[in-house]
Design a protein around this motif. Structure first.
Motif, PDB file in Angstrom:
ATOM      1  N   UNK A  91      26.917  53.708  38.399  1.00  0.00           N
ATOM      2  CA  UNK A  91      27.601  53.284  37.441  1.00  0.00           C
ATOM      3  C   UNK A  91      27.786  52.003  36.932  1.00  0.00           C
ATOM      4  N   UNK A  92      27.805  51.948  35.620  1.00  0.00           N
ATOM      5  CA  UNK A  92      27.335  50.660  34.136  1.00  0.00           C
ATOM      6  C   UNK A  92      29.184  49.997  34.199  1.00  0.00           C
ATOM      7  N   UNK A  93      28.683  48.917  34.601  1.00  0.00           N
ATOM      8  CA  UNK A  93      30.111  48.422  33.768  1.00  0.00           C
ATOM      9  C   UNK A  93      29.627  46.550  33.487  1.00  0.00           C
ATOM     10  N   UNK A  94      30.830  46.869  32.177  1.00  0.00           N
ATOM     11  CA  UNK A  94      29.735  46.164  30.990  1.00  0.00           C
ATOM     12  C   UNK A  94      31.429  45.001  31.334  1.00  0.00           C
ATOM     13  N   UNK A  95      30.643  43.968  30.841  1.00  0.00           N
ATOM     14  CA  UNK A  95      32.186  42.780  30.961  1.00  0.00           C
ATOM     15  C   UNK A  95      32.732  42.606  29.169  1.00  0.00           C
ATOM     16  N   UNK A  96      33.299  42.788  28.632  1.00  0.00           N
ATOM     17  CA  UNK A  96      34.150  42.556  27.922  1.00  0.00           C
ATOM     18  C   UNK A  96      34.900  40.779  27.087  1.00  0.00           C
ATOM     19  N   UNK A  97      34.378  39.829  26.767  1.00  0.00           N
ATOM     20  CA  UNK A  97      35.576  38.988  26.618  1.00  0.00           C
ATOM     21  C   UNK A  97      35.218  38.626  24.569  1.00  0.00           C
ATOM     22  N   UNK A  98      36.776  38.634  24.404  1.00  0.00           N
ATOM     23  CA  UNK A  98      36.823  37.885  23.236  1.00  0.00           C
ATOM     24  C   UNK A  98      36.697  39.571  22.467  1.00  0.00           C
TER      25      UNK A  98
END
Length: 139
Positions: A91-98
């Motif tokens: 399971x890969x989780x990418x955190x995106x901000x703006x």
């Protein structure tokens, strides 16, 4: 050791090397994909399985369960057979901000030693390839 036994055991000996390489690819992705735009991430990794929003940003999660590969070879000393499986999940989780990747987290389970996060490599490989080709650029 006869040639036949060596040929049967060769895949068993190679599995940890492949897993170690894939684990290194996953770790490389964790560093080199920070700053990737959301549209570029969707282009190279596809549509995420899950998305969530919080005060910390957007979270895109990709679940991967590659087909397991295995080898079974007879071990005459024991009189049975030795089975080695390279099955694993990720399971890969990418955190995106703006609209940009700020962090990447892996949650992987592997049956092989020294292969932490190796099943996660397919998720980031396409993105790393596009970065290397200059087709996308982390900002």
């Amino acid at each position: 050791m006869t040639l036949r036994r060596l040929v049967l055991l060769l895949p068993i000996l190679l599995l940890p090397g492949c897993s170690a390489r894939d684990s290194a690819v996953a770790e490389d992705g964790r560093e080199r994909l920070v700053g990737l735009r959301a549209d570029d991430l969707r282009l190279c990794a596809g549509v995420p399985n899950l998305t969530a929003n919080s005060a910390g940003g957007e979270f895109w999660t990709y679940d991967r369960s590659p087909p397991a590969s295995g080898v079974s070879a007879p071990v005459p000393v024991i009189g049975g057979s030795l089975s080695v499986s390279a099955g694993s999940t990720c399971r890969v989780t990418f955190q995106l901000v703006d609209g940009k990747v700020t962090r990447i987290g892996y949650s992987a389970a592997s049956d092989l030693p020294m292969s932490q996060n190796s099943a996660c490599a397919p998720v980031v490989q396409g993105c790393l390839r596009l970065v290397e080709q200059g087709a996308v650029r982390p900002e």
